[in-house]
Design a protein around this motif. Structure first.
Motif, PDB file in Angstrom:
ATOM      1  N   MET A 392       0.837  -1.205   0.000  1.00  0.00           N
ATOM      2  CA  MET A 392       0.000   0.000   0.000  1.00  0.00           C
ATOM      3  C   MET A 392       0.874   1.258   0.000  1.00  0.00           C
ATOM      4  N   LEU A 393       1.952   1.198   0.767  1.00  0.00           N
ATOM      5  CA  LEU A 393       2.860   2.346   0.839  1.00  0.00           C
ATOM      6  C   LEU A 393       3.436   2.657  -0.539  1.00  0.00           C
ATOM      7  N   ILE A 394       3.865   1.638  -1.257  1.00  0.00           N
ATOM      8  CA  ILE A 394       4.443   1.844  -2.585  1.00  0.00           C
ATOM      9  C   ILE A 394       3.419   2.449  -3.527  1.00  0.00           C
ATOM     10  N   LYS A 395       2.181   1.957  -3.473  1.00  0.00           N
ATOM     11  CA  LYS A 395       1.143   2.475  -4.362  1.00  0.00           C
ATOM     12  C   LYS A 395       0.819   3.937  -4.058  1.00  0.00           C
ATOM     13  N   VAL A 396       0.753   4.268  -2.769  1.00  0.00           N
ATOM     14  CA  VAL A 396       0.459   5.659  -2.396  1.00  0.00           C
ATOM     15  C   VAL A 396       1.629   6.563  -2.740  1.00  0.00           C
ATOM     16  N   ALA A 397       2.845   6.108  -2.425  1.00  0.00           N
ATOM     17  CA  ALA A 397       4.033   6.916  -2.723  1.00  0.00           C
ATOM     18  C   ALA A 397       4.134   7.202  -4.217  1.00  0.00           C
ATOM     19  N   ALA A 398       3.762   6.205  -5.051  1.00  0.00           N
ATOM     20  CA  ALA A 398       3.826   6.357  -6.500  1.00  0.00           C
ATOM     21  C   ALA A 398       2.594   7.046  -7.064  1.00  0.00           C
ATOM     22  N   ARG A 399       1.671   7.444  -6.194  1.00  0.00           N
ATOM     23  CA  ARG A 399       0.454   8.178  -6.560  1.00  0.00           C
ATOM     24  C   ARG A 399      -0.524   7.306  -7.352  1.00  0.00           C
ATOM     25  N   ALA A 400      -0.382   5.976  -7.232  1.00  0.00           N
ATOM     26  CA  ALA A 400      -1.352   5.080  -7.852  1.00  0.00           C
ATOM     27  C   ALA A 400      -2.642   5.063  -7.048  1.00  0.00           C
ATOM     28  N   LEU A 401      -2.527   5.386  -5.750  1.00  0.00           N
ATOM     29  CA  LEU A 401      -3.674   5.510  -4.849  1.00  0.00           C
ATOM     30  C   LEU A 401      -3.505   6.776  -4.023  1.00  0.00           C
ATOM     31  N   PRO A 402      -4.625   7.454  -3.680  1.00  0.00           N
ATOM     32  CA  PRO A 402      -4.514   8.611  -2.777  1.00  0.00           C
ATOM     33  C   PRO A 402      -4.334   8.138  -1.341  1.00  0.00           C
ATOM     34  N   ASN A 403      -3.715   8.961  -0.523  1.00  0.00           N
ATOM     35  CA  ASN A 403      -3.526   8.606   0.882  1.00  0.00           C
ATOM     36  C   ASN A 403      -4.791   8.980   1.661  1.00  0.00           C
ATOM     37  N   ASP A 404      -5.875   8.331   1.285  1.00  0.00           N
ATOM     38  CA  ASP A 404      -7.195   8.585   1.875  1.00  0.00           C
ATOM     39  C   ASP A 404      -7.661   7.307   2.559  1.00  0.00           C
ATOM     40  N   LYS A 405      -8.051   7.403   3.809  1.00  0.00           N
ATOM     41  CA  LYS A 405      -8.347   6.201   4.589  1.00  0.00           C
ATOM     42  C   LYS A 405      -9.468   5.386   3.969  1.00  0.00           C
ATOM     43  N   LYS A 406     -10.536   6.033   3.516  1.00  0.00           N
ATOM     44  CA  LYS A 406     -11.660   5.294   2.939  1.00  0.00           C
ATOM     45  C   LYS A 406     -11.221   4.528   1.691  1.00  0.00           C
ATOM     46  N   VAL A 407     -10.486   5.208   0.821  1.00  0.00           N
ATOM     47  CA  VAL A 407     -10.018   4.553  -0.403  1.00  0.00           C
ATOM     48  C   VAL A 407      -9.098   3.391  -0.063  1.00  0.00           C
ATOM     49  N   LEU A 408      -8.238   3.597   0.917  1.00  0.00           N
ATOM     50  CA  LEU A 408      -7.282   2.547   1.279  1.00  0.00           C
ATOM     51  C   LEU A 408      -7.956   1.376   1.973  1.00  0.00           C
ATOM     52  N   ILE A 409      -9.003   1.641   2.739  1.00  0.00           N
ATOM     53  CA  ILE A 409      -9.764   0.550   3.362  1.00  0.00           C
ATOM     54  C   ILE A 409     -10.388  -0.320   2.285  1.00  0.00           C
ATOM     55  N   ASP A 410     -10.951   0.329   1.254  1.00  0.00           N
ATOM     56  CA  ASP A 410     -11.548  -0.440   0.148  1.00  0.00           C
ATOM     57  C   ASP A 410     -10.482  -1.277  -0.550  1.00  0.00           C
ATOM     58  N   GLU A 411      -9.297  -0.700  -0.728  1.00  0.00           N
ATOM     59  CA  GLU A 411      -8.214  -1.434  -1.377  1.00  0.00           C
ATOM     60  C   GLU A 411      -7.747  -2.600  -0.493  1.00  0.00           C
ATOM     61  N   LEU A 412      -7.711  -2.377   0.826  1.00  0.00           N
ATOM     62  CA  LEU A 412      -7.341  -3.455   1.742  1.00  0.00           C
ATOM     63  C   LEU A 412      -8.341  -4.608   1.659  1.00  0.00           C
ATOM     64  N   LYS A 413      -9.620  -4.285   1.590  1.00  0.00           N
ATOM     65  CA  LYS A 413     -10.651  -5.332   1.470  1.00  0.00           C
ATOM     66  C   LYS A 413     -10.428  -6.159   0.212  1.00  0.00           C
ATOM     67  N   ARG A 414     -10.112  -5.462  -0.883  1.00  0.00           N
ATOM     68  CA  ARG A 414      -9.881  -6.163  -2.149  1.00  0.00           C
ATOM     69  C   ARG A 414      -8.665  -7.081  -2.053  1.00  0.00           C
ATOM     70  N   VAL A 415      -7.551  -6.547  -1.476  1.00  0.00           N
ATOM     71  CA  VAL A 415      -6.311  -7.322  -1.375  1.00  0.00           C
ATOM     72  C   VAL A 415      -6.508  -8.531  -0.480  1.00  0.00           C
ATOM     73  N   ILE A 416      -7.201  -8.328   0.663  1.00  0.00           N
ATOM     74  CA  ILE A 416      -7.410  -9.412   1.629  1.00  0.00           C
ATOM     75  C   ILE A 416      -8.281 -10.492   1.036  1.00  0.00           C
ATOM     76  N   SER A 417      -9.347 -10.102   0.342  1.00  0.00           N
ATOM     77  CA  SER A 417     -10.251 -11.080  -0.245  1.00  0.00           C
ATOM     78  C   SER A 417      -9.553 -11.864  -1.361  1.00  0.00           C
ATOM     79  N   THR A 418      -8.652 -11.186  -2.098  1.00  0.00           N
ATOM     80  CA  THR A 418      -7.909 -11.846  -3.164  1.00  0.00           C
ATOM     81  C   THR A 418      -6.939 -12.875  -2.605  1.00  0.00           C
ATOM     82  N   ASN A 419      -6.358 -12.585  -1.457  1.00  0.00           N
ATOM     83  CA  ASN A 419      -5.343 -13.463  -0.854  1.00  0.00           C
ATOM     84  C   ASN A 419      -5.945 -14.614  -0.070  1.00  0.00           C
TER      85      ASN A 419
END
Length: 420
Positions: A392-419
């Motif tokens: 997540m840090l790499i994606k935010v640092a590279a501006r692929a994702l905004p450093n917004d908690k709601k957006v990152l929570i959604d991304e975490l849900k996607r990553v966790i469900s995929t794994n």
């Protein structure tokens, strides 16, 4: 009275009060050493040492606030307002212990005898309260000649304190002076005694040399003298002289980059440099700053040409830190000007812009944390949590994702469900 021009006005005024009190009580007293030299050279005066005929106990009795800094050698620090002045009784020195310190001192009554024990003529001058200069060993003449010359017999001076050999080169480098022929010959004859000098004392002199305007001159003299090779911890590496010539182009305020260039020019990698700097008693913080620059360079040299350089660079910045990355880019500018460029041109060209455009630089800046990952997954903690957060840090640092908690929570849900 002739006023001081290069010294802080308050420091000079209160220093004059200390001198005046000693004189009022029947003692001789003068400013001495570096402050006199720097004033005559037009350099800033940062401290003002005093020499006097008064004995240490007499100095203590005259002033309200004193510290017995080196009272066994005649030095008492007098505190006057917010300034500290080292006041030392006229003395001569007996035999020296292991080329470092006098085993005994003898207090004397004449200024000339006190000045005779000092290292170099330009440091063996005293200034009276009326501004007149006491200069029995022609220090002013040597200043005029831009010459470093020992007081009296040079070999004797270096035998007394071997560190004076490094100081000789440091003064020549910082001031842009030459070294008198007999002084240089004596230095070469006595250089093996540098092994008796503690590495910390050697290192402090090297740091002052490296903070001067033209350290390449001092480094050249050190190499010719072979003093580092004879040190308690020998440094026997021969630097690439073409690279060393560019060390003067780096501002003194960027001394860590100068050190990184020196070590690189000597062919040392980050790990070897870390060990060497530790043996030479560099503080951990400074050692890490220097070696992290070299570490970045080694990582850049190994970058995979088949992957996007921007992505590799951002990962490297996150691993090594923003300061280390930017310092390496500064170093690469000087390596490039010296004809040395074993690095991808895209990184050299765009690395600074990529760094400055990064959204965040540390995991602590990420809008989500480990507890969020655990709450969303319902699993026990483990290394996998850090792996997800770093992604997540790499994606935010590279501006692929905004450093917004709601957006990152959604991304975490996607990553966790995929794994799962």
């Amino acid at each position: 009275m002739v006023s001081w021009k290069q010294a802080d006005k308050e420091m000079a005024r209160y220093g004059r009060e200390v001198l005046a009190k000693l004189l009022e009580h029947g003692h001789e007293a003068y400013w001495v050493g570096g402050c006199v030299r720097d004033e005559l050279m037009g350099r800033p005066v940062h401290d003002m040492d005093i020499t006097t005929s008064a004995r240490p106990e007499e100095v203590e009795s005259l002033f309200e606030k004193t510290v017995p800094t080196g009272i066994e050698h005649g030095t008492v620090t007098v505190l006057c307002h917010s300034y500290a002045y080292e006041v030392t009784t006229y003395r001569v020195e007996g035999a020296y212990e292991k080329h470092r310190r006098p085993l005994e001192v003898e207090f004397v009554s004449e200024l000339k005898e006190d000045l005779r024990r000092r290292d170099f003529t330009i440091n063996a001058m005293a200034r009276a309260i009326d501004g007149s200069i006491m200069d029995p060993y022609d220090g002013q003449k040597d200043l005029g000649k831009s010459l470093i010359r020992c007081v009296g017999d040079a070999r004797t001076r270096f035998q007394e304190d071997a560190l004076r050999m490094v100081r000789c080169i440091r003064f020549a480098s910082v001031f842009g002076f030459s070294i008198a022929y007999r002084t240089w010959r004596a230095l070469l004859a006595e250089r093996e005694s540098i092994r008796f000098v503690a590495m910390e004392r050697f290192r402090v002199e090297l740091e002052k040399l490296m903070e001067g305007n033209k350290p390449s001159r001092g480094l050249g003299l050190l190499y010719r003298s072979k003093l580092p090779a004879h040190a308690k911890v020998p440094f026997e590496y021969e630097p690439d002289r073409r690279m060393i010539a560019h060390i003067d182009d780096i501002p003194p305020s960027e001394a860590v980059i100068r050190w990184a260039l020196l070590l690189y020019a000597c062919g040392l990698n980050a790990e070897e440099s870390h060990d060497m700097l530790g043996n030479w008693t560099f503080p951990n913080r400074v050692r890490d700053q220097i070696t992290s620059i070299l570490d970045v360079g080694e990582a850049v040299a190994e970058m995979n040409a088949g992957m996007p350089y921007e992505q590799q660079w951002i990962k490297l910045v996150l691993r090594s830190g923003r300061d280390a990355a930017l310092n390496w880019l500064r170093l690469s500018e000087f390596l490039k000007s010296g004809g040395t460029e074993p690095y991808p041109s895209k990184v050299l060209e765009y690395g600074r812009a990529w760094t400055e455009e990064m959204e965040i630089y540390h995991l602590s800046e990420l809008a989500v944390a480990g507890k969020d990952v655990l709450e969303l997954s319902g699993r026990r903690g483990g290394p996998w949590v850090g792996e997800i957060l770093n992604e997540m840090l790499i994606k935010v640092a590279a501006r692929a994702l905004p450093n917004d908690k709601k957006v990152l929570i959604d991304e975490l849900k996607r990553v966790i469900s995929t794994n799962e």
